[in-house]
Design an enzyme around this catalytic site. Structure first.
Site, PDB file in Angstrom:
ATOM      1  N   GLY A  17       0.410  -1.623   0.038  1.00  0.00           N
ATOM      2  CA  GLY A  17       0.047  -0.119  -0.093  1.00  0.00           C
ATOM      3  C   GLY A  17       1.219   1.446  -0.105  1.00  0.00           C
ATOM      4  O   GLY A  17       2.287   0.639  -0.135  1.00  0.00           O
ATOM      5  N   ASN A  18      -0.049   2.092   0.352  1.00  0.00           N
ATOM      6  CA  ASN A  18       0.353   3.644   0.502  1.00  0.00           C
ATOM      7  C   ASN A  18       0.386   4.729   1.452  1.00  0.00           C
ATOM      8  O   ASN A  18      -1.023   4.129   2.148  1.00  0.00           O
ATOM      9  CB  ASN A  18       0.761   4.042  -0.733  1.00  0.00           C
ATOM     10  CG  ASN A  18      -0.325   5.071  -1.823  1.00  0.00           C
ATOM     11  OD1 ASN A  18      -1.260   5.118  -0.879  1.00  0.00           O
ATOM     12  ND2 ASN A  18      -0.416   3.812  -3.092  1.00  0.00           N
ATOM     13  N   ARG A  19       1.088   5.765   1.430  1.00  0.00           N
ATOM     14  CA  ARG A  19       0.620   6.508   2.663  1.00  0.00           C
ATOM     15  C   ARG A  19      -0.565   7.608   2.384  1.00  0.00           C
ATOM     16  O   ARG A  19      -0.702   8.746   2.769  1.00  0.00           O
ATOM     17  CB  ARG A  19       1.774   6.979   2.911  1.00  0.00           C
ATOM     18  CG  ARG A  19       3.230   6.525   3.812  1.00  0.00           C
ATOM     19  CD  ARG A  19       4.129   6.819   4.831  1.00  0.00           C
ATOM     20  NE  ARG A  19       5.647   6.548   4.878  1.00  0.00           N
ATOM     21  CZ  ARG A  19       4.789   5.593   5.731  1.00  0.00           C
ATOM     22  NH1 ARG A  19       4.260   5.664   6.950  1.00  0.00           N
ATOM     23  NH2 ARG A  19       5.878   4.705   6.276  1.00  0.00           N
ATOM     24  N   SER A  20      -1.172   7.162   1.185  1.00  0.00           N
ATOM     25  CA  SER A  20      -2.148   8.753   0.800  1.00  0.00           C
ATOM     26  C   SER A  20      -2.964   8.564   1.800  1.00  0.00           C
ATOM     27  O   SER A  20      -3.521   7.755   2.297  1.00  0.00           O
ATOM     28  CB  SER A  20      -3.012   8.161  -0.379  1.00  0.00           C
ATOM     29  OG  SER A  20      -3.259   8.794  -0.668  1.00  0.00           O
TER      30      SER A  20
ATOM     31  N   ALA B 182      -4.306   7.806  -4.879  1.00  0.00           N
ATOM     32  CA  ALA B 182      -2.869   7.504  -5.315  1.00  0.00           C
ATOM     33  C   ALA B 182      -2.711   6.016  -5.488  1.00  0.00           C
ATOM     34  O   ALA B 182      -2.689   5.279  -5.149  1.00  0.00           O
ATOM     35  CB  ALA B 182      -1.590   7.782  -4.109  1.00  0.00           C
TER      36      ALA B 182
END
Ligand code: CTP
Ligand code: CA
Length: 230
Positions: free
Chosen positions: A33-36, A101
């Site tokens: 995942g990502n930090r959006s 994102a």
């Protein structure tokens, strides 16, 4: 300063916006995942609705955020789900905004069972496949007159400045507007305020003053309304 009263200049205009981050599963309990946070896309949706637009918000994973009033929210998880939902939402829309994102890659193999560690087996290596570029697809598929807006979070590096990278991305993606956030030093990811530039395909470049994500939203919609009038 008093927030500017919002004009109803998007009355009846249909808008599709994506927000938040995607998650690409590795096994039933793990993902890439990502930090959006999703805050920028949600702010854009809220401002558009306040200006009279009919908004569909395709939302990936976000921090806890209130649902913007008067907005249709479609929740998704993976990049592929976001892709399908955005193509659907974009069909009737006059304006399409890709603020999500989106994961560039997904694990090539998703294990049906939880991955175990073992002392007799080598540690696993994660192979990745490329995800579709949704923004580029939306640009290719768009109906005449539909306005497509992309986002880019860029850092300067040995190959060029934030603006150099952003100009190249605008050309590569073929969208009408690119909202550029200068990142690094904790800017843009997980913060309330961010600054950047609005690059238009006609070569216009406008700095976005440091302000809240709602103010950035206002600047983006002002630029879109300018394009709609032409
Ligand atoms: N985007 C998309 N689909 C993807 C990746 C990105 O639609 N698979 C969209 C994002 O929502 C954003 C824009 O493309 O509006 C730019 O994303 P960014 O990650 O900056 O661009 P990439 O083309 O993925 O390039 P990079 O290698 O710099 O990550
Ligand atoms: Ca990317």
């Amino acid at each position: 300063a008093e927030p500017r009263a919002l004009p109803r200049d998007l009355e009846g205009v249909r808008v599709a916006i994506s927000a938040g981050g995607t998650r690409e599963p590795l096994d039933p309990v793990r993902y890439l995942g990502n930090r959006s946070s999703g805050k920028q896309g949600y702010a854009l949706a809220r401002v558009a609705a306040q200006r009279g637009a009919e908004v569909t918000l395709v939302a990936g994973h976000t921090v806890e955020l209130p649902e913007p009033a008067g907005v249709t929210v479609v929740k998704v998880s993976t990049a592929e789900e976001l892709r399908v939902a955005m193509h659907e939402a974009a069909k009737p829309a006059e304006i399409v905004v890709m603020a999500a994102a989106v994961a560039d890659f997904r694990p090539a193999n998703v294990s049906g069972a939880k991955i175990k560690k073992s002392d007799d087996q080598p540690d696993p290596v994660i192979m990745l496949d490329r995800n579709a570029d949704i923004l580029a697809e939306l640009v290719t598929d768009r109906a005449p007159g539909q306005i497509v807006v992309g986002f880019a979070a860029e850092t300067g590096d040995e190959h060029g400045s934030v603006l150099d990278h952003a100009r190249a991305k605008l050309r590569r993606k073929g969208c009408d507007l690119l909202v550029v956030n200068a990142v690094g030093d904790g800017k843009a990811f997980e913060v309330e305020d961010n600054a950047g530039w609005l690059l238009a395909s006609d070569g216009t470049e406008r700095p976005i003053p440091f302000g809240s994500k709602a103010q950035l939203g206002v600047a983006v919609w002002d630029a879109v309304v300018g394009l709609l009038k032409r």
